[in-house]
Design a protein around this motif. Structure first.
Motif, PDB file in Angstrom:
ATOM      1  N   ASP A  61       0.817  -1.209   0.000  1.00  0.00           N
ATOM      2  CA  ASP A  61       0.000   0.000   0.000  1.00  0.00           C
ATOM      3  C   ASP A  61       0.852   1.261   0.000  1.00  0.00           C
ATOM      4  O   ASP A  61       0.334   2.364  -0.095  1.00  0.00           O
ATOM      5  N   SER A  62       2.169   1.091   0.150  1.00  0.00           N
ATOM      6  CA  SER A  62       3.065   2.226   0.332  1.00  0.00           C
ATOM      7  C   SER A  62       4.443   1.883  -0.229  1.00  0.00           C
ATOM      8  O   SER A  62       4.825   0.706  -0.267  1.00  0.00           O
ATOM      9  N   PHE A  63       5.178   2.909  -0.621  1.00  0.00           N
ATOM     10  CA  PHE A  63       6.554   2.711  -1.075  1.00  0.00           C
ATOM     11  C   PHE A  63       7.440   2.206   0.060  1.00  0.00           C
ATOM     12  O   PHE A  63       8.557   1.757  -0.176  1.00  0.00           O
ATOM     13  N   PHE A  85       5.541  -0.364  -4.013  1.00  0.00           N
ATOM     14  CA  PHE A  85       4.443   0.508  -4.426  1.00  0.00           C
ATOM     15  C   PHE A  85       5.001   1.819  -4.963  1.00  0.00           C
ATOM     16  O   PHE A  85       5.914   2.396  -4.394  1.00  0.00           O
ATOM     17  N   ASP A  86       4.431   2.276  -6.074  1.00  0.00           N
ATOM     18  CA  ASP A  86       4.796   3.548  -6.682  1.00  0.00           C
ATOM     19  C   ASP A  86       3.553   4.440  -6.663  1.00  0.00           C
ATOM     20  O   ASP A  86       2.459   3.973  -7.001  1.00  0.00           O
ATOM     21  N   GLU A  87       3.696   5.693  -6.274  1.00  0.00           N
ATOM     22  CA  GLU A  87       2.563   6.605  -6.150  1.00  0.00           C
ATOM     23  C   GLU A  87       1.794   6.776  -7.461  1.00  0.00           C
ATOM     24  O   GLU A  87       0.586   6.967  -7.453  1.00  0.00           O
ATOM     25  N   GLU A  88       2.466   6.692  -8.598  1.00  0.00           N
ATOM     26  CA  GLU A  88       1.802   6.862  -9.891  1.00  0.00           C
ATOM     27  C   GLU A  88       1.374   5.546 -10.530  1.00  0.00           C
ATOM     28  O   GLU A  88       0.328   5.467 -11.156  1.00  0.00           O
ATOM     29  N   GLY A  90       1.180   2.397  -8.884  1.00  0.00           N
ATOM     30  CA  GLY A  90       0.644   1.378  -7.984  1.00  0.00           C
ATOM     31  C   GLY A  90       1.668   0.297  -7.699  1.00  0.00           C
ATOM     32  O   GLY A  90       2.857   0.579  -7.555  1.00  0.00           O
ATOM     33  N   SER A 176       6.643   1.290   7.399  1.00  0.00           N
ATOM     34  CA  SER A 176       5.510   2.034   7.961  1.00  0.00           C
ATOM     35  C   SER A 176       5.112   1.489   9.332  1.00  0.00           C
ATOM     36  O   SER A 176       4.335   2.111  10.043  1.00  0.00           O
TER      37      SER A 176
END
Length: 193
Positions: A61-63, A85-88, A90, A176
């Motif tokens: 869910d997160s980088f 995970f990549d913000e652009e 996924g 995280s």
């Protein structure tokens, strides 16, 4: 018998064979640079030429979350094919490396994976040459990233020698603190002539 963890015994808070029967579940822990709590299980490289393959189901869910296949000497020298995970884009396939403590992400174009599960990951080592591959069906393998110099995973490269040889295995990180799990269906290590 062939597998080892890094610094801490493989307790249920890091890995489980019971939570999802038929799979090894690794629970995300600290970074690969951590000297404390890592979620890593690996076996010693016992030949100059080998292939290691795994099947991985992971939905970051997160980088800050990643899991995959690693070839390593120690926390300062490794090659890591991972899902993150990549913000652009996924969920993506990426490579991280560390050479004498110098961290790098040598592949600019991460491969988008969408909701695809499982993903098959492979590493081929031929003396000083290391190449990663991935597949969606364990039949058609796609090269990913450049050919790396595997000689950095040796006693001769790391002066003074800091570990006990090269390893290949599985790992999962979650910086995280959510302990995001990754499920590995199998790990196959085969030496070649």
């Amino acid at each position: 018998m062939h597998f080892q963890s890094l610094r801490v015994p493989p307790f249920e808070d890091s890995l489980s064979l019971k939570e999802r029967p038929g799979y090894l579940r690794l629970k995300g822990r600290e970074s690969l640079g951590s000297k404390f709590h890592q979620s890593l299980i690996a076996r010693r490289q016992q030949a100059f030429k080998y292939t290691a393959i795994t099947s991985l189901e992971f939905s970051p869910d997160s980088f800050q979350q990643m899991a995959g296949l690693i070839a390593m000497y120690d926390i300062n020298n490794y090659f890591y094919l991972n899902i993150t995970f990549d913000e652009e884009k996924g969920k993506v396939l990426s490579i991280t490396t560390c050479d004498n403590g110098n961290f790098d992400e040598p592949v600019a174009d991460k491969v988008p994976l969408g909701d695809f599960n499982p993903c098959y990951l492979k590493v081929d080592v031929d003396y000083h040459l290391l190449q990663f591959y991935y597949s969606t069906d364990e039949t058609d393998w796609i090269k990913f990233g450049p050919v790396f110099d595997a000689s950095i995973l040796s006693d001769e490269y790391t002066e003074p020698s800091r570990f006990t040889g090269a390893f290949v295995g599985l790992c999962c990180q979650d910086l995280s603190g959510q302990r995001k799990p990754a499920d590995f269906d199998f790990f196959d290590y085969r030496e070649r002539d």
